[in-house]
Motif scaffolding. Structure first.
Motif, PDB file in Angstrom:
ATOM      1  N   VAL A  34       0.839  -1.193   0.000  1.00  0.00           N
ATOM      2  CA  VAL A  34       0.000   0.000   0.000  1.00  0.00           C
ATOM      3  C   VAL A  34       0.873   1.242   0.000  1.00  0.00           C
ATOM      4  O   VAL A  34       1.831   1.347   0.781  1.00  0.00           O
ATOM      5  CB  VAL A  34      -0.939   0.023   1.219  1.00  0.00           C
ATOM      6  N   LEU A  35       0.560   2.187  -0.888  1.00  0.00           N
ATOM      7  CA  LEU A  35       1.196   3.500  -0.896  1.00  0.00           C
ATOM      8  C   LEU A  35       0.218   4.462  -0.246  1.00  0.00           C
ATOM      9  O   LEU A  35      -0.909   4.626  -0.723  1.00  0.00           O
ATOM     10  CB  LEU A  35       1.513   3.959  -2.325  1.00  0.00           C
ATOM     11  N   VAL A  36       0.624   5.112   0.850  1.00  0.00           N
ATOM     12  CA  VAL A  36      -0.301   5.958   1.598  1.00  0.00           C
ATOM     13  C   VAL A  36       0.345   7.288   1.919  1.00  0.00           C
ATOM     14  O   VAL A  36       1.562   7.399   2.069  1.00  0.00           O
ATOM     15  CB  VAL A  36      -0.762   5.246   2.904  1.00  0.00           C
ATOM     16  N   GLY A  40      -1.337  14.955  -2.659  1.00  0.00           N
ATOM     17  CA  GLY A  40      -0.159  15.637  -3.182  1.00  0.00           C
ATOM     18  C   GLY A  40       1.160  15.047  -2.747  1.00  0.00           C
ATOM     19  O   GLY A  40       2.217  15.619  -3.035  1.00  0.00           O
ATOM     20  N   CYS A  41       1.141  13.874  -2.087  1.00  0.00           N
ATOM     21  CA  CYS A  41       2.396  13.300  -1.585  1.00  0.00           C
ATOM     22  C   CYS A  41       3.152  12.509  -2.645  1.00  0.00           C
ATOM     23  O   CYS A  41       4.286  12.100  -2.412  1.00  0.00           O
ATOM     24  CB  CYS A  41       2.120  12.408  -0.378  1.00  0.00           C
ATOM     25  N   GLY A  42       2.535  12.250  -3.809  1.00  0.00           N
ATOM     26  CA  GLY A  42       3.213  11.544  -4.883  1.00  0.00           C
ATOM     27  C   GLY A  42       2.824  10.090  -5.037  1.00  0.00           C
ATOM     28  O   GLY A  42       3.328   9.395  -5.914  1.00  0.00           O
ATOM     29  N   LYS A  43       1.867   9.601  -4.238  1.00  0.00           N
ATOM     30  CA  LYS A  43       1.523   8.179  -4.282  1.00  0.00           C
ATOM     31  C   LYS A  43       0.882   7.780  -5.609  1.00  0.00           C
ATOM     32  O   LYS A  43       1.235   6.750  -6.186  1.00  0.00           O
ATOM     33  CB  LYS A  43       0.625   7.806  -3.097  1.00  0.00           C
ATOM     34  N   SER A  44      -0.065   8.592  -6.110  1.00  0.00           N
ATOM     35  CA  SER A  44      -0.700   8.264  -7.391  1.00  0.00           C
ATOM     36  C   SER A  44       0.279   8.439  -8.548  1.00  0.00           C
ATOM     37  O   SER A  44       0.231   7.692  -9.532  1.00  0.00           O
ATOM     38  CB  SER A  44      -1.934   9.142  -7.619  1.00  0.00           C
ATOM     39  N   THR A  45       1.187   9.407  -8.431  1.00  0.00           N
ATOM     40  CA  THR A  45       2.206   9.591  -9.461  1.00  0.00           C
ATOM     41  C   THR A  45       3.086   8.347  -9.543  1.00  0.00           C
ATOM     42  O   THR A  45       3.415   7.876 -10.645  1.00  0.00           O
ATOM     43  CB  THR A  45       3.067  10.826  -9.154  1.00  0.00           C
ATOM     44  N   ILE A 205       3.548  -1.235   4.061  1.00  0.00           N
ATOM     45  CA  ILE A 205       3.038   0.094   3.709  1.00  0.00           C
ATOM     46  C   ILE A 205       4.215   1.011   3.416  1.00  0.00           C
ATOM     47  O   ILE A 205       5.208   1.023   4.154  1.00  0.00           O
ATOM     48  CB  ILE A 205       2.193   0.686   4.853  1.00  0.00           C
ATOM     49  N   VAL A 206       4.082   1.792   2.333  1.00  0.00           N
ATOM     50  CA  VAL A 206       5.031   2.861   2.037  1.00  0.00           C
ATOM     51  C   VAL A 206       4.344   4.169   2.411  1.00  0.00           C
ATOM     52  O   VAL A 206       3.318   4.526   1.837  1.00  0.00           O
ATOM     53  CB  VAL A 206       5.402   2.889   0.541  1.00  0.00           C
ATOM     54  N   VAL A 207       4.906   4.886   3.391  1.00  0.00           N
ATOM     55  CA  VAL A 207       4.339   6.161   3.827  1.00  0.00           C
ATOM     56  C   VAL A 207       5.095   7.286   3.119  1.00  0.00           C
ATOM     57  O   VAL A 207       6.325   7.362   3.195  1.00  0.00           O
ATOM     58  CB  VAL A 207       4.447   6.341   5.349  1.00  0.00           C
ATOM     59  N   LEU A 208       4.337   8.146   2.424  1.00  0.00           N
ATOM     60  CA  LEU A 208       4.931   9.214   1.622  1.00  0.00           C
ATOM     61  C   LEU A 208       4.511  10.585   2.130  1.00  0.00           C
ATOM     62  O   LEU A 208       3.398  10.774   2.623  1.00  0.00           O
ATOM     63  CB  LEU A 208       4.509   9.077   0.158  1.00  0.00           C
ATOM     64  N   LYS A 209       5.419  11.544   1.987  1.00  0.00           N
ATOM     65  CA  LYS A 209       5.134  12.941   2.295  1.00  0.00           C
ATOM     66  C   LYS A 209       5.910  13.804   1.314  1.00  0.00           C
ATOM     67  O   LYS A 209       7.124  13.680   1.195  1.00  0.00           O
ATOM     68  CB  LYS A 209       5.539  13.281   3.729  1.00  0.00           C
ATOM     69  N   GLN A 215       8.826   6.059   5.527  1.00  0.00           N
ATOM     70  CA  GLN A 215       9.074   4.771   6.186  1.00  0.00           C
ATOM     71  C   GLN A 215       8.386   3.674   5.393  1.00  0.00           C
ATOM     72  O   GLN A 215       7.325   3.885   4.796  1.00  0.00           O
ATOM     73  CB  GLN A 215       8.542   4.797   7.623  1.00  0.00           C
ATOM     74  N   ILE A 216       8.981   2.493   5.383  1.00  0.00           N
ATOM     75  CA  ILE A 216       8.382   1.302   4.767  1.00  0.00           C
ATOM     76  C   ILE A 216       8.446   0.183   5.785  1.00  0.00           C
ATOM     77  O   ILE A 216       9.519  -0.153   6.289  1.00  0.00           O
ATOM     78  CB  ILE A 216       9.131   0.872   3.487  1.00  0.00           C
TER      79      ILE A 216
END
Length: 359
Positions: A34-36, A40-45, A205-209, A215-216
């Motif tokens: 999961v990319l969460v 605007g954090c870049g997950k869909s990109t 989970i990949v946490v993006l900001k 963190q993964i």
């Protein structure tokens, strides 16, 4: 199925905006990753780069060990489920499921086999003759899932597929996706801004900001040992309480808040190097409890009580800071009254007050 590997993948738009800063991680064959992160954090990109819908500015993307940076989306052996169902309204469920396969020139018998198999897997065999307008939102999303299933791809990509559903349907379809993953043992990459979806679905989970990986890890590892204040505050509902102050030893450990009040921390232990250091201390709502007799405690004013059935959220205020306690149903003071509260010192989180990184 296949693994997906990203090696220092970056996305820079023509205007200079960096959407993804050097993402490197591997999704194992058969894993649900999961990319969460916030909008605007870049997950869909990132997901669109895996799909081939966005060009990769730098770095390498490998699917099944093969570099696919310049491979067309249709040749990547992936299937994507979008937030929008995007069903053809004039086609039946069976026709919607079969349409992509017909465009690719599959034989009629093979199309029929795949459509029937997907319908049976999703429990939709009795709906094959229905039109989208005759179905609920949850049923339409299952058709969208079925359209991906019939492709029999190496990798499934899901871009916020539950966002348009109400709470009950989200839970139902989320359960369906989890069951599908276990049944198919498929490689899945799932994008969401909803931390509950991330925690309940993801094996990791990949946490993006702001385009950077924070963190993964597995869901519970992220919850129990967040790498920084952002991860600590993003995962968990209600969010982690964070208090800023200086650590001191005086009749046990205590946190002297910026305003001067001192919070007793019970049996919490910290390295001597942290004493006298300004820190951000995190405590989960379930670890902030009404104090029993003889326990080190502080008083906080009750602001609001939120009973939600099997638990109660108690919104508190102390020294100008807002706190939330998660407790079992019980008699509690009325709003405006004081509640003696104790901190479970064994499960506290300490972060550098300036960088936000875990100590």
């Amino acid at each position: 199925m296949a693994s997906v590997q990203l090696d220092r993948v970056r996305k820079v738009y023509d205007n200079g905006q960096v959407a993804v800063h050097g993402a490197s991680f591997e999704i194992a064959d058969g894993e649900l990753m999961v990319l969460v992160g916030p909008s605007g954090c870049g997950k869909s990109t990132l997901l669109r780069m895996i799909a081939g819908l966005e060009d990769i500015s730098e770095g390498d993307l490998l699917i099944g060990g093969k570099r696919v940076n310049d491979v067309q989306p249709k040749d990547r052996d992936i299937a994507m489920v979008f937030q929008s169902y995007a069903l053809y309204p004039h086609m039946t469920v069976a026709e919607n499921l079969a349409f992509g396969l017909k465009l690719r020139g599959h034989p009629r018998a093979e199309i029929e086999r795949r459509v029937n198999a997907a319908a049976e897997t999703l429990g939709m065999s009795h709906m094959l003759g229905k039109l989208p307008r005759e179905m609920s939102g949850g049923q339409r999303q299952r058709v969208a899932l079925g359209r991906a299933l019939v492709r029999e791809p190496s990798v499934f990509l899901l871009d916020e597929p539950l966002s348009n559903l109400d709470a009950k349907l989200r839970h139902s379809v989320r359960t369906e996706i989890g069951r599908l993953h276990r049944q198919l043992r498929a490689t899945m990459v799932y994008v969401t801004h909803d931390q509950v979806e991330a925690m309940t679905l993801g094996q990791r989970i990949v946490v993006l900001k702001e385009g950077e990986i924070q963190q993964i890890d597995t869901p519970m590892a992220l919850y129990e040992k967040p790498a920084n204040l952002f991860v600590a505050g993003f995962l968990g509902s209600p969010a982690m309480n964070v208090l800023h102050g200086t650590l001191q030893r005086a009749e046990g450990l205590r946190l002297v808040l910026d305003g001067g009040d001192a919070l007793p921390l019970g049996q919490a232990t910290v390295a001597d190097a942290w004493l006298g250091r300004r820190v951000a201390m995190g405590v989960r709502p379930e670890h902030l409890q009404p104090a029993g007799i003889g326990k080190p405690a502080f008083e906080a004013q009750v602001e609001l009580i939120e009973p939600v059935g099997n638990e109660v959220f108690v919104n508190l205020s102390h020294a100008g800071q807002s706190l939330v306690s998660r407790v079992a149903p019980q008699h509690l003071p009325e709003p405006g009254q004081l509640l003696r509260v104790t901190v479970d010192g064994g499960v506290l989180h300490f972060f550098d007050a300036d960088s936000g990184q875990r100590l």
